[in-house]
Design a protein around this motif. Structure first.
Motif, PDB file in Angstrom:
ATOM      1  N   PRO A   1       0.881  -8.672   0.207  1.00 52.33           N
ATOM      2  CA  PRO A   1      -0.030  -9.553  -0.547  1.00 52.33           C
ATOM      3  C   PRO A   1       0.468 -11.000  -0.616  1.00 52.33           C
ATOM      4  CG  PRO A   1       0.301  -7.520  -1.748  1.00 52.33           C
ATOM      5  CD  PRO A   1       1.264  -7.516  -0.600  1.00 52.33           C
ATOM      6  N   GLN A   2       1.781 -11.175  -0.741  1.00 51.11           N
ATOM      7  CA  GLN A   2       2.353 -12.524  -0.802  1.00 51.11           C
ATOM      8  C   GLN A   2       2.107 -13.265   0.519  1.00 51.11           C
ATOM      9  OE1 GLN A   2       6.573 -12.514  -1.256  1.00 51.11           O
ATOM     10  NE2 GLN A   2       6.726 -14.741  -1.474  1.00 51.11           N
TER      11      GLN A   2
ATOM     12  N   GLU B   1      -1.583 -14.176   0.933  1.00 47.74           N
ATOM     13  CA  GLU B   1      -1.936 -15.351   0.126  1.00 47.74           C
ATOM     14  C   GLU B   1      -1.459 -16.637   0.804  1.00 47.74           C
ATOM     15  OE1 GLU B   1      -1.048 -17.076  -4.363  1.00 47.74           O
ATOM     16  OE2 GLU B   1      -0.514 -15.021  -3.852  1.00 47.74           O
ATOM     17  N   GLN B   2      -0.258 -16.623   1.361  1.00 44.74           N
ATOM     18  CA  GLN B   2       0.245 -17.800   2.083  1.00 44.74           C
ATOM     19  C   GLN B   2      -0.615 -18.109   3.306  1.00 44.74           C
ATOM     20  OE1 GLN B   2       4.350 -17.064   2.983  1.00 44.74           O
ATOM     21  NE2 GLN B   2       5.043 -17.443   0.884  1.00 44.74           N
TER      22      GLN B   2
ATOM     23  N   HIS C   1      -3.800 -19.796   2.133  1.00 44.69           N
ATOM     24  CA  HIS C   1      -3.566 -21.205   1.810  1.00 44.69           C
ATOM     25  C   HIS C   1      -3.429 -22.042   3.081  1.00 44.69           C
ATOM     26  CE1 HIS C   1      -3.339 -20.979  -2.508  1.00 44.69           C
ATOM     27  NE2 HIS C   1      -2.476 -19.969  -2.455  1.00 44.69           N
TER      28      HIS C   1
END
Length: 131
Positions: free
Chosen positions: A26-27, A30-31, A34
């Motif tokens: 998930p991290q 998300e990156q 972005h």
């Protein structure tokens, strides 16, 4: 999307899940989101700036013509050479039997080289501005 079909996308997602692990996925997603948003924002800003600087001429530009994927180096060279040699007349077809007879008739005194007028190399175009 990048030449990837549905099956390949699923395989890539499974590999990403295995390599990154379920706790870090998930991290990284998300990156990635972005990053995609910032690239889109940059592209829209560049397009708006070009539209502002060029004014009404921006809509007249044929963007398909400027696509680098359409260029074929062989075609570019062929077009460039055809522009140079379009002014010169095409060489007439020579009889292969006459060519063989003239090559055989070249004496030892000429070193075996028989340069007749039609065999002389064409003049190379010279550009004053290029030097």
């Amino acid at each position: 999307m990048f030449g990837i079909n549905g099956g390949e996308l699923i395989v890539l997602l499974v590999v990403a899940l295995v390599v990154l692990g379920p706790e870090r996925l998930p991290q990284y997603a998300e990156q990635l989101a972005h990053l995609v948003k910032s690239v889109r924002r940059f592209a829209k800003g560049a397009q708006a700036q070009m539209r502002e600087e060029l004014g009404p001429e921006f809509d007249d530009i044929d963007w398909q013509k400027l696509d680098p994927r359409q260029y074929d180096p062989r075609r570019i060279v062929r077009d460039a050479l055809s522009d140079v040699w379009d002014d010169e007349p095409a060489p007439a077809k020579k009889n292969s039997g006459a060519r063989a007879a003239s090559a055989a008739g070249a004496g030892a005194g000429s070193g075996g080289v028989n340069l007749r007028k039609e065999q002389a190399p064409a003049a190379v175009p010279f550009d004053e501005d290029a030097t």
